[in-house]
Write an enzyme that holds these catalytic residues in place. Structure first.
Site, PDB file in Angstrom:
ATOM      1  N   SER A 136       0.848  -1.188   0.000  1.00 20.22           N
ATOM      2  CA  SER A 136       0.000   0.000   0.000  1.00 20.22           C
ATOM      3  C   SER A 136       0.886   1.241   0.000  1.00 20.22           C
ATOM      4  O   SER A 136       2.054   1.184   0.437  1.00 20.22           O
ATOM      5  CB  SER A 136      -0.864   0.006   1.267  1.00 20.22           C
ATOM      6  N   TYR A 149      -1.596  -0.456  10.597  1.00 23.80           N
ATOM      7  CA  TYR A 149      -1.897  -0.819   9.201  1.00 23.80           C
ATOM      8  C   TYR A 149      -0.702  -0.475   8.308  1.00 23.80           C
ATOM      9  O   TYR A 149      -0.213  -1.311   7.551  1.00 23.80           O
ATOM     10  CB  TYR A 149      -3.163  -0.108   8.711  1.00 23.80           C
TER      11      TYR A 149
HETATM   12  C1  8X3 Z   1      -4.888   1.840   1.670  1.00 26.73           C
HETATM   13  C2  8X3 Z   1      -4.428   3.017   0.932  1.00 26.73           C
HETATM   14  O1  8X3 Z   1      -4.757   5.482   0.582  1.00 26.73           O
HETATM   15  O2  8X3 Z   1      -6.750   4.162   1.003  1.00 26.73           O
HETATM   16  O3  8X3 Z   1      -3.995   0.779   1.452  1.00 26.73           O
HETATM   17  O4  8X3 Z   1      -5.190   4.579   2.808  1.00 26.73           O
HETATM   18  S1  8X3 Z   1      -5.325   4.387   1.370  1.00 26.73           S
END
Ligand code: 8X3
Length: 248
Positions: A136, A149
């Site tokens: 991510s 996270y």
């Molecule tokens: C999630 C990315 O930008 O939606 O992995 O937080 S974001």
């Protein structure tokens, strides 16, 4: 058509489901995994005999062994592992966060991912296969409420690079895909609120699960001498904010 087989974790929804449909449409055999057997079976029924549904809990090593041993012969030679299963829980600042939610993210995003990867690595080395891990933008850029996270996704990013190093000379390719905002069940799961999800995605023009599925297929379709190490994606409407300064 291709005679290649991909195993996609978390294929019951979102990016995983879109990837299952996209790879099947491109002629791949697809093993879709997840915990919700009914959703997996419905997807397999929709896609047809090119997909095999494999329901198990990735945090349970014995369940992974049993599931892999149950694969029909046509699905046993796995060429590509897409580690998509993962989740975010909570948006509270760290000092107000729920430890059980932190642990659940670590269990799924890290422990589950390394368990299935460890099980499949010998087969992938044997077949000069590939691994694509879903990290991510949160791996690289911290944001308020991202705490654990983001930490789990930083693990996935660095684990991907570490795998590349360890697998040097085997011909196995490894990629870390690092998306920003994608409209899926992600925010509903994270917040438990459909209103919060609608408010975030509403008029923001986020990326779609299909955008990421097409990217995964593109990565998997590169010639064997080429490795995409890391790939970061955002919708045009998402970018970066500056440092914050507390005063007084
Ligand atoms: C999630 C990315 O930008 O939606 O992995 O937080 S974001």
């Amino acid at each position: 058509m291709t005679d290649r087989t991909v195993l996609i974790t978390g294929a019951t929804a979102g990016i995983g489901e879109a990837a299952a449909r996209t790879f099947a449409a491109a002629g791949w055999r697809v093993i879709g995994t997840g915990r919700r057997a009914d959703r997996l079976e419905a997807l397999a029924a929709d896609i047809g005999p090119q997909m095999h549904a494999l329901a198990f809990d990735m945090r349970d090593g014995a369940a992974i062994d049993d599931a892999l041993a149950s694969l029909p012969p046509a699905f046993q030679a796995i060429d590509l592992l897409i580690n998509n299963a993962g989740l975010a829980l909570g948006t509270a600042p760290a000092h107000q966060a729920d430890l059980a939610q932190w642990q659940q993210m670590i269990d799924t995003n890290i422990s589950g991912l390394i368990a299935i990867t460890h099980k499949l690595l010998p087969r992938l080395v044997e077949r000069k296969g590939a691994i694509i891990n879903l990290s991510s933008v949160a791996a690289t850029y911290p944001y308020s409420g991202g705490n654990v996270y983001g930490g789990t996704k930083a693990f996935v990013q660095q684990f991907s690079l570490g795998l590349r190093s360890d697998l040097h000379g085997t011909g196995v390719r490894v990629t870390s895909i690092e998306p920003g905002m994608v409209e899926t069940e992600f925010t509903l799961v994270r917040t438990g609120s459909q209103a919060a999800s609608d408010a975030l995605y509403g008029d923001a023009r986020p990326m779609t699960a299909q955008d990421i599925a097409q990217t995964l297929l593109w990565v998997a379709s590169q010639p064997p001498h080429l490795n995409i190490n890391r790939l970061e994606l955002m919708p045009v409407t998402q970018s970066f904010a500056g440092f914050q300064v507390a005063r007084g």
